[in-house]
Design a protein around this motif. Structure first.
Motif, PDB file in Angstrom:
ATOM      1  N   ASP A  26       1.618   3.282   2.270  1.00 33.69           N
ATOM      2  CA  ASP A  26       2.506   3.436   3.421  1.00 33.69           C
ATOM      3  C   ASP A  26       3.658   2.435   3.423  1.00 33.69           C
ATOM      4  OD1 ASP A  26       0.806   5.450   4.352  1.00 33.69           O
ATOM      5  OD2 ASP A  26      -0.489   3.966   5.329  1.00 33.69           O
ATOM      6  N   GLN A  77       3.279  -0.922   3.571  1.00 34.43           N
ATOM      7  CA  GLN A  77       2.944  -2.147   4.291  1.00 34.43           C
ATOM      8  C   GLN A  77       2.640  -3.250   3.282  1.00 34.43           C
ATOM      9  OE1 GLN A  77      -0.354  -0.793   6.743  1.00 34.43           O
ATOM     10  NE2 GLN A  77       0.974  -0.892   8.538  1.00 34.43           N
ATOM     11  N   TYR A  78       3.026  -4.483   3.649  1.00 36.38           N
ATOM     12  CA  TYR A  78       2.819  -5.633   2.787  1.00 36.38           C
ATOM     13  C   TYR A  78       1.575  -6.397   3.234  1.00 36.38           C
ATOM     14  CZ  TYR A  78       7.661  -4.652   1.577  1.00 36.38           C
ATOM     15  OH  TYR A  78       8.812  -4.041   1.184  1.00 36.38           O
ATOM     16  N   THR A 128       4.975  -8.489   7.966  1.00 35.27           N
ATOM     17  CA  THR A 128       6.360  -8.103   7.712  1.00 35.27           C
ATOM     18  C   THR A 128       6.843  -8.890   6.505  1.00 35.27           C
ATOM     19  OG1 THR A 128       7.290  -9.817   9.112  1.00 35.27           O
ATOM     20  CG2 THR A 128       6.740  -7.716  10.179  1.00 35.27           C
ATOM     21  N   ASP A 152       0.823  -1.200   0.000  1.00 33.59           N
ATOM     22  CA  ASP A 152       0.000   0.000   0.000  1.00 33.59           C
ATOM     23  C   ASP A 152       0.860   1.255   0.000  1.00 33.59           C
ATOM     24  OD1 ASP A 152       0.864   0.220   2.607  1.00 33.59           O
ATOM     25  OD2 ASP A 152      -1.117   0.238   3.510  1.00 33.59           O
ATOM     26  N   PRO A 179      -1.771  -6.697   7.665  1.00 33.51           N
ATOM     27  CA  PRO A 179      -0.392  -6.272   7.414  1.00 33.51           C
ATOM     28  C   PRO A 179       0.591  -7.335   7.891  1.00 33.51           C
ATOM     29  CG  PRO A 179      -1.613  -4.576   8.619  1.00 33.51           C
ATOM     30  CD  PRO A 179      -2.481  -5.776   8.548  1.00 33.51           C
ATOM     31  N   GLN A 193      10.728  -0.437  -2.452  1.00 31.95           N
ATOM     32  CA  GLN A 193       9.874  -1.357  -1.676  1.00 31.95           C
ATOM     33  C   GLN A 193       9.348  -2.476  -2.560  1.00 31.95           C
ATOM     34  OE1 GLN A 193       7.502   0.802   1.551  1.00 31.95           O
ATOM     35  NE2 GLN A 193       8.929  -0.815   2.059  1.00 31.95           N
TER      36      GLN A 193
END
Length: 146
Positions: free
Chosen positions: A72, A74-75, A87, A70, A85, A119
């Motif tokens: 931000d 986050q995965y 890691t 997303d 979310p 990312q």
């Protein structure tokens, strides 16, 4: 001979079932599911980049595994129970487990257009080290020009 217990002619038992209430309930459930089904779409809000490209042909039987990044950074991993979310390590572990069960599962990356390029590359590297041979990228078609 008419005794005190015999009070008239007996009624024959009815051998039919009234299905009208059953049909009413089924129609109400049908309407409820028709209204709520479009609201059940799940997923991470990702603003996909607009690119003109041909769609990838996938096997009808295998549902692709969609990994999202997303705005931000986050995965997320799309599974039947929704998206939470994760890691990068947790994501890699889950992808390895899924690919052990179904090795031919296609993996697609859905990255927000505003997320840093690094990312997405980091995610693709983690997927490759998890054993994913090919990673597809999801995009939206550009708006039609008038």
């Amino acid at each position: 001979m008419h005794g005190p217990f015999n009070r008239g002619p007996r009624r024959k038992p009815m051998g039919e079932i009234n299905v009208v209430p059953f049909i009413d309930v089924m129609l109400v459930l049908l309407v409820i599911f028709m209204i709520t089904a479009p609201m059940m779409t799940q997923g991470v809000q990702v603003e996909l980049p607009k690119v003109a490209s041909k769609p990838i042909k996938t096997d009808e039987n295998s549902e692709p595994l969609v990994v999202s990044v997303d705005r931000d950074g986050q995965y997320f991993l799309s599974l039947g129970d929704g998206e939470t979310p994760l890691t990068l390590d947790e994501l890699s572990t889950k992808v390895v487990a899924i690919l052990k069960r179904k090795p031919q599962t296609p993996v697609m990356v859905k990255g927000d257009q505003n997320v840093a390029y690094g990312q997405v590359v980091t995610l693709m590297g983690a997927l490759q080290s998890a054993g994913v041979p090919n990673v597809g990228l999801i995009s939206d078609p550009p708006p039609a020009e008038q």
